[in-house]
Design a protein around this motif. Structure first.
Motif, PDB file in Angstrom:
ATOM      1  N   HIS A  97     -13.670  -9.640  -9.019  1.00 12.16           N
ATOM      2  CA  HIS A  97     -14.167  -8.317  -8.216  1.00 12.16           C
ATOM      3  C   HIS A  97     -13.467  -8.382  -7.313  1.00 12.16           C
ATOM      4  CE1 HIS A  97     -17.342  -9.378 -11.104  1.00 12.16           C
ATOM      5  NE2 HIS A  97     -17.681 -10.607 -10.288  1.00 12.16           N
ATOM      6  N   ALA A  98     -13.584  -6.862  -7.561  1.00 11.77           N
ATOM      7  CA  ALA A  98     -12.489  -6.131  -5.930  1.00 11.77           C
ATOM      8  C   ALA A  98     -13.577  -5.718  -5.046  1.00 11.77           C
ATOM      9  CB  ALA A  98     -11.953  -4.868  -6.338  1.00 11.77           C
ATOM     10  N   SER A 132      -6.683   8.642   0.219  1.00  9.91           N
ATOM     11  CA  SER A 132      -6.455   7.773  -0.817  1.00  9.91           C
ATOM     12  C   SER A 132      -6.273   6.443  -0.706  1.00  9.91           C
ATOM     13  CB  SER A 132      -5.344   8.740  -2.154  1.00  9.91           C
ATOM     14  OG  SER A 132      -5.212   9.748  -1.942  1.00  9.91           O
ATOM     15  N   LEU A 133      -7.050   5.704  -1.559  1.00 10.22           N
ATOM     16  CA  LEU A 133      -7.235   4.113  -1.572  1.00 10.22           C
ATOM     17  C   LEU A 133      -6.813   3.589  -2.661  1.00 10.22           C
ATOM     18  CD1 LEU A 133      -6.899   1.658   1.238  1.00 10.22           C
ATOM     19  CD2 LEU A 133      -9.638   1.786   0.910  1.00 10.22           C
ATOM     20  N   GLU A 134      -6.916   2.241  -3.416  1.00 11.39           N
ATOM     21  CA  GLU A 134      -6.494   2.001  -4.650  1.00 11.39           C
ATOM     22  C   GLU A 134      -7.337   0.010  -4.109  1.00 11.39           C
ATOM     23  OE1 GLU A 134      -4.055   1.284  -7.225  1.00 11.39           O
ATOM     24  OE2 GLU A 134      -4.198   3.762  -8.429  1.00 11.39           O
ATOM     25  N   VAL A 135      -8.178  -0.199  -4.651  1.00 10.14           N
ATOM     26  CA  VAL A 135      -8.994  -1.802  -4.487  1.00 10.14           C
ATOM     27  C   VAL A 135      -8.927  -2.191  -6.172  1.00 10.14           C
ATOM     28  CG1 VAL A 135     -10.354  -3.269  -3.368  1.00 10.14           C
ATOM     29  CG2 VAL A 135      -9.966  -0.968  -2.811  1.00 10.14           C
ATOM     30  N   HIS A 136      -7.843  -3.302  -5.624  1.00  8.81           N
ATOM     31  CA  HIS A 136      -7.720  -3.594  -7.477  1.00  8.81           C
ATOM     32  C   HIS A 136      -8.551  -5.061  -7.291  1.00  8.81           C
ATOM     33  CE1 HIS A 136      -3.862  -2.119  -8.064  1.00  8.81           C
ATOM     34  NE2 HIS A 136      -3.505  -1.627  -6.862  1.00  8.81           N
ATOM     35  N   ALA A 137      -9.114  -5.598  -9.041  1.00  9.62           N
ATOM     36  CA  ALA A 137      -9.453  -6.507  -9.281  1.00  9.62           C
ATOM     37  C   ALA A 137      -8.994  -7.765  -8.606  1.00  9.62           C
ATOM     38  CB  ALA A 137      -9.986  -6.813 -10.193  1.00  9.62           C
ATOM     39  N   GLY A 138      -9.717  -8.530  -8.228  1.00 13.71           N
ATOM     40  CA  GLY A 138      -8.850  -9.253  -7.730  1.00 13.71           C
ATOM     41  C   GLY A 138      -8.627  -9.374  -6.333  1.00 13.71           C
ATOM     42  N   GLU A 139      -8.978  -8.720  -5.303  1.00 10.38           N
ATOM     43  CA  GLU A 139      -8.374  -8.792  -4.401  1.00 10.38           C
ATOM     44  C   GLU A 139      -9.231  -7.765  -2.752  1.00 10.38           C
ATOM     45  OE1 GLU A 139      -5.040  -6.435  -3.215  1.00 10.38           O
ATOM     46  OE2 GLU A 139      -5.868  -4.221  -3.871  1.00 10.38           O
ATOM     47  N   ILE A 140      -8.891  -8.126  -1.565  1.00  7.00           N
ATOM     48  CA  ILE A 140      -9.764  -8.168  -0.645  1.00  7.00           C
ATOM     49  C   ILE A 140      -8.483  -6.629   0.155  1.00  7.00           C
ATOM     50  CG2 ILE A 140     -11.126  -8.068   1.331  1.00  7.00           C
ATOM     51  CD1 ILE A 140     -11.465 -11.363   0.256  1.00  7.00           C
ATOM     52  N   VAL A 141      -9.249  -5.618  -0.115  1.00  4.35           N
ATOM     53  CA  VAL A 141      -8.688  -4.907   0.916  1.00  4.35           C
ATOM     54  C   VAL A 141      -9.907  -4.707   1.731  1.00  4.35           C
ATOM     55  CG1 VAL A 141      -8.390  -1.998   1.513  1.00  4.35           C
ATOM     56  CG2 VAL A 141      -7.742  -3.476  -0.853  1.00  4.35           C
ATOM     57  N   ALA A 142      -8.899  -4.846   3.320  1.00  2.51           N
ATOM     58  CA  ALA A 142      -9.916  -4.292   4.280  1.00  2.51           C
ATOM     59  C   ALA A 142      -9.145  -3.925   5.705  1.00  2.51           C
ATOM     60  CB  ALA A 142      -9.168  -5.640   5.608  1.00  2.51           C
ATOM     61  N   LEU A 143     -10.494  -2.080   5.846  1.00  6.21           N
ATOM     62  CA  LEU A 143      -9.831  -1.334   5.802  1.00  6.21           C
ATOM     63  C   LEU A 143     -10.263  -0.964   7.582  1.00  6.21           C
ATOM     64  CD1 LEU A 143      -9.130   1.860   5.851  1.00  6.21           C
ATOM     65  CD2 LEU A 143     -12.185   1.933   5.168  1.00  6.21           C
ATOM     66  N   ALA A 144      -9.540  -0.975   8.619  1.00  2.71           N
ATOM     67  CA  ALA A 144      -9.310  -1.593   9.588  1.00  2.71           C
ATOM     68  C   ALA A 144      -9.316  -0.021  10.290  1.00  2.71           C
ATOM     69  CB  ALA A 144      -8.297  -2.384  10.678  1.00  2.71           C
ATOM     70  N   GLY A 145      -9.823  -0.146  12.195  1.00  2.00           N
ATOM     71  CA  GLY A 145      -9.711   1.202  12.770  1.00  2.00           C
ATOM     72  C   GLY A 145     -10.617   0.698  13.595  1.00  2.00           C
ATOM     73  N   VAL A 146     -10.556   1.995  14.739  1.00  2.26           N
ATOM     74  CA  VAL A 146     -11.541   1.995  15.670  1.00  2.26           C
ATOM     75  C   VAL A 146     -12.734   2.690  14.980  1.00  2.26           C
ATOM     76  CG1 VAL A 146     -12.110   2.437  18.035  1.00  2.26           C
ATOM     77  CG2 VAL A 146     -10.189   1.647  17.731  1.00  2.26           C
ATOM     78  N   GLN A 147     -14.176   2.403  15.592  1.00  2.00           N
ATOM     79  CA  GLN A 147     -15.241   3.008  14.722  1.00  2.00           C
ATOM     80  C   GLN A 147     -14.979   4.726  14.990  1.00  2.00           C
ATOM     81  OE1 GLN A 147     -18.238   0.580  16.847  1.00  2.00           O
ATOM     82  NE2 GLN A 147     -19.363   1.552  15.010  1.00  2.00           N
ATOM     83  N   GLY A 148     -15.918   5.253  14.037  1.00  2.00           N
ATOM     84  CA  GLY A 148     -15.901   6.973  14.683  1.00  2.00           C
ATOM     85  C   GLY A 148     -14.227   7.301  13.632  1.00  2.00           C
ATOM     86  N   ASN A 149     -13.529   6.912  13.282  1.00  2.00           N
ATOM     87  CA  ASN A 149     -12.166   7.451  12.597  1.00  2.00           C
ATOM     88  C   ASN A 149     -12.269   8.328  11.071  1.00  2.00           C
ATOM     89  OD1 ASN A 149      -9.979   7.784  14.353  1.00  2.00           O
ATOM     90  ND2 ASN A 149     -10.726   6.120  15.110  1.00  2.00           N
TER      91      ASN A 149
END
Lengths: 413, 503
Positions: free
Chosen positions: B450-451, B275-292
């Motif tokens: 924008h989101a 579950s994840l929400e991305v709002h207008a006017g913000e940057i959500v960065a999704l981190a993680g080792v590749q392949g997850n």
């Protein structure tokens, strides 16, 4: 001389057209080698060099005479016989004989252009339509059926005959297209096998349906009435077979140029063919695209079939598009030769038709089997398909450095 | 081993990839080759490993000129290479992979597994590289697979190891472990040639840093040189390494992902209730080792992968399992992870690539016929405003550098009406200059209201760009943290364990 220098540079830069022309040269060289190796007169002359000193000159002469005669008769049989032509120009007589070679070449080229464009369109979509021949057969059957079994005024009848041919081909293209889209069946297998289905279906229609010529036991159809034929371009009395099929082929070529270069659907075809992943990510419906590509391809192949019948024989029998007359198969190589581009395909078709027609003339004049023409055709295609080899032979600028450059322009460096 | 390259020059047609490169690697030295993509690092390494032949110049090993006609020659001379993309057979065991190509045999050509295992154990013992010889390679984590590559090189008695961008696929912890291994190898007298474009790690581990740009050596500096100094040498001008951005002013949620479950091609639930929400006017960065599961999550959002359960809502509209066409039209901009595979058609022109996902939209087409003039005009405008370096808009995309190809994608996606921008690995493989540019554009999209959802395996990028950082591990979000969180804590989340003080 700067201009010669420029010409040399241009030659060395190896455009696809240069490659195609050089492939033609190499194809003729291969043909010459085969003529030398299989003609008893030449071999005997060379055998003679073991016995007398003066013989090598003689042997060379025999070689050049024989190979020259073969290639001369391919040329005079397919394009023009200069002495005969000169005779017509000076006396105004014998024009039929002068123009027959060119007329025959154009006649053969018509269905080849249409069928090759049909194949080229699927190639551009990244699909293999190996079944153009079967689709052309279905088109021929449908065309002959509408022409012979339906009675209509001419203004309607000919267009409807051609449309029936397209429809027949569309049915033939729809089956592999839908099977691939909805079941994943490989189109190469399906289209390949469908050629047999089409051939046997043709036998069935010729033997067991009203299409068969009445009071006949042979597999032969009724003859298309005059109003449904593609009439000879210069009238029936001209004796030249070249017919209005040329107009059809021209229209198909223009359509294909529009389709591939200017239409939205053609853009989607090319995208899907060049990079199906990007096509999908860009919102292109892969199923829809491949089905439409197959429908258009099948339709054109069907048109090629009906254009051939309506322009030349006006009936079909059990040999229709069978064996070496299977233009749908030749079309695959022509599409490759023309790099799936309409204009390239037109030139490729003319070349192949000329070799075909000229080959028969060569057999009649020199006794060298017609199959040599097929060998030359095949050699040309092999050389076109291996540009690196051609460039190596003619010392053109190395292709390898070029491809490396393309590769390094991307990631990894 | 002491390696010396003298005046190495390699040309591809009119392009000079290496221009009289001189380089000396002393025994026991960790020598870093730093340069942007396309600077000629890989070409030089391929020359050194015998995969390419130099047009000019010579290679000296311990003072003696050698000719390396192929990689076999290089291996015999004691050069080992660990490629960026591992050259391992996934279904073979570690032992089988290590001996592949040089299999020890008993009589009648039977493989001598006992000796193969013993080889590995002795190499492992000697250099402290623990790995089970009988494990199948595909069952090992990436870090261990890389270790297998290193063991493979060492088992052929390599005295010089070439490591080509070795940290690109590792977690921060794995990267640290690798650095330790490199140091211990150097301490035992092995020479290491380390290729990278990451300034931090280069300064951390190298003894000497040689910077190359456009095929030429710009200079060699000690690791005490500052990052700004190194970046300027790499790019040839001053670059800003920090992303300039103001505080975010998030508004209503635009992209809402609820309890998403997605299966990969093998049927495993690689996205397992995200579950994840991305709002207008913000940057959500999704981190993680590749392949997850990040790749599959993005594919599900963009309509390229079937959603098993859960929902994706874009600007109030449920787009779960809608077609890519509908999702694009709903206002999703997508910069795909593998841009050459999913983002462009290399054989097509720049202009065509600019309308790749809008070919039927006015004014680019009417009634099924394309308006090539409109397409060209559009492309010329974008090339101008996004500073794409190309000879013309009719040039095939394959003639552009990686950075410029990425600019074409960015330009295309940002020129459409947009609700949310989803960018996967937006700067992967790009040079410092292009990275700076892409980051600026992404911040601009946010500032336009924008989101933005960024997926990246580069921790620096995640921390610099994100207004919030979500960490993904084995298909789940293990934490959503503030970008001021320490790298170590984020690293722990990336490895699946929750550090104290996070949820």
């Amino acid at each position: 001389m700067p201009s010669a220098r420029r010409l040399w540079d241009r030659y060395r830069s190896a455009s696809p057209i240069t490659i195609a022309l050089l492939a033609l040269v190499l194809g003729l060289v291969v043909g010459a080698v085969i003529i030398i190796a299989t003609t008893p007169a030449i071999l005997n002359a060379w055998r003679g060099t073991f016995h007398s000193w003066g013989a090598p000159g003689h042997a060379l002469k025999v070689t050049f005479d024989n190979v020259g005669a073969a290639y001369r008769s391919i040329f005079t049989g397919s394009i023009v016989d200069p002495p005969q032509f000169w005779h017509s120009v000076t006396t105004g007589r014998g024009w039929t004989a002068s123009l027959t070679p060119l007329s025959e070449t154009l006649t053969y080229a018509v269905p080849l252009v249409i069928a090759s464009i049909a194949v080229g369109i699927t190639f551009q979509t990244g699909l293999f339509n190996i079944g153009a021949n079967g689709q052309a057969i279905l088109g021929g059957i449908a065309g002959v059926a509408v022409a012979t079994l339906v009675h209509l005024p001419m203004a309607l009848h000919l267009p409807l005959t051609l449309l029936a041919g397209i429809a027949g081909g569309v049915v033939g293209g729809a089956i592999p297209g839908l099977l691939k889209a909805y079941t994943g069946a490989h189109e190469v297998i399906v289209t390949l096998m469908f050629n047999y289905v089409a051939s046997y279906f043709m036998l069935f229609t010729l033997l067991s349906t009203p299409l068969q010529l009445p009071n006949q036991t042979n597999a032969i159809s009724r003859t298309m009435p005059g109003g449904t034929q593609l009439a000879p371009l210069f009238g029936t009395s001209s004796g030249l077979r070249v017919n209005y099929g040329i107009v059809v082929a021209l229209a198909v070529t223009l359509f294909a140029i529009w389709l591939l270069d200017r239409s939205s659907i053609g853009f989607e075809f090319r995208m899907t063919g060049a990079n199906p992943h990007a096509a999908r990510a860009s919102g292109i419906n892969a199923r829809r695209t491949l089905v439409i590509s197959f429908l258009i391809s099948g339709g054109l192949a069907g048109l090629a079939g009906v254009a051939w019948v309506a322009g030349t024989t006006h009936y079909i029998d059990q040999n229709f598009l069978q064996g070496s007359a299977g233009i749908g198969f030749t079309a695959i190589t022509v599409a490759l030769l023309g790099r799936n581009r309409p204009i390239g395909i037109v030139w490729g078709s003319l070349l192949f038709a000329a070799l075909e027609v000229g080959g028969s003339n060569m057999q009649a004049n020199t006794g060298i089997p017609y199959d040599l023409a097929t060998v030359i055709q095949s050699a040309i295609v092999i050389f076109v398909a291996t540009p690196v080899l051609v460039k190596e032979i003619f010392r053109l600028r190395a292709l390898r450095a070029e491809s490396v450059k393309v590769a390094t322009a991307g990631w990894g460096s | 081993m002491r390696l010396e390259l003298r005046g190495i020059t390699k040309k591809f047609g009119s392009l000079t990839a290496n221009d009289h490169i001189d380089l000396i690697v002393e025994p026991g030295q960790i020598h870093c080759l730093l340069g942007e993509n396309g600077a000629g690092k890989s070409t030089l390494m391929n020359v050194l490993f015998g995969l390419l032949q130099a047009d000019e110049g010579e290679i000296l090993i311990d003072g003696e000129p050698v000719r390396l006609a192929n990689s076999g020659d290089a291996v015999r001379r004691g050069i080992g290479m660990v490629h960026q993309h591992f050259m391992l057979v996934p279904v073979f065991s570690v032992a089988e992979n290590v001996v592949l190509g040089f299999e020890p045999t008993r009589s009648l050509d039977r493989l001598d597994y006992a000796r193969a295992r013993e080889n590995i154990r002795s190499v492992s013992r000697e250099f402290g590289l623990e790995v089970d010889p009988d494990a199948t390679v595909e069952s090992l984590p990436i870090g261990l697979q890389q270790r297998v590559e290193i063991i493979k090189a060492l088992s052929h008695d390599a005295q010089l190891l070439i490591l080509d961008e070795p940290t690109a696929v590792l977690t921060p912890q794995e990267a640290d472990a690798l650095m330790a291994i490199m140091r211990s190898l150097a301490a035992s007298g092995k020479s290491i040639l380390f290729i990278s474009h990451k300034l931090k790690e280069v300064r951390q581990v190298s003894d000497v840093i040689t910077v190359i740009r456009s095929g030429r050596v710009i200079g060699s500096v000690p690791p005490t040189a500052s990052e700004n100094e190194l970046a300027a040498m790499m790019v040839g001008r001053e670059v800003s390494l920090v992303v300039q951005k103001s505080a975010a002013t998030p508004r209503e949620p635009v992209l809402e992902v609820r309890d998403l479950v997605v299966r990969d091609d093998r049927g495993l639930a690689v996205v397992d209730g995200v579950s994840l929400e991305v709002h207008a006017g913000e940057i959500v960065a999704l981190a993680g080792v590749q392949g997850n599961g990040q790749t599959e999550l993005v594919e599900a959002i963009t309509g390229l992968r079937h959603v098993e359960s859960g929902s994706v809502v874009l600007a109030g509209r449920d787009i779960t399992n809608h077609s890519p066409r509908e999702i694009l039209d709903a206002g999703l901009g997508h910069i795909p992870e593998d841009r050459q595979r999913d983002g462009v058609v290399l054989s097509m022109s720049v202009a065509d690539n600019m309308v790749l996902n809008t070919p039927r939209r006015a004014p680019f087409a009417r009634h099924g016929t394309r308006n090539l003039r409109a397409v060209r005009d559009h492309a010329e405008t974008l090339v101008e405003s996004f500073d794409v370096r190309t000879s013309s808009v009719e040039a095939p995309l394959s003639s552009l550098s990686g950075g410029n190809q990425q600019k074409v994608i960015v330009a295309r996606e940002l020129s459409r009406p947009l609700e949310v921008l989803v960018a996967s690995q937006p700067t992967r493989g790009l040079d410092v200059g292009s990275i700076e540019y892409v980051h600026r554009e992404i911040v601009r999209v946010r500032d336009d209201g924008h989101a933005v959802l960024i997926v990246s395996s580069e921790l620096d990028e995640v921390m610099a760009l994100g207004d919030r950082v979500a960490v993904m591990f084995q298909g789940r979000i293990t934490g959503i943290v503030d970008p001021s969180t320490s790298r170590e804590d984020v690293g722990l989340l990336m490895a699946g364990s929750a550090p104290a003080g996070t949820r």
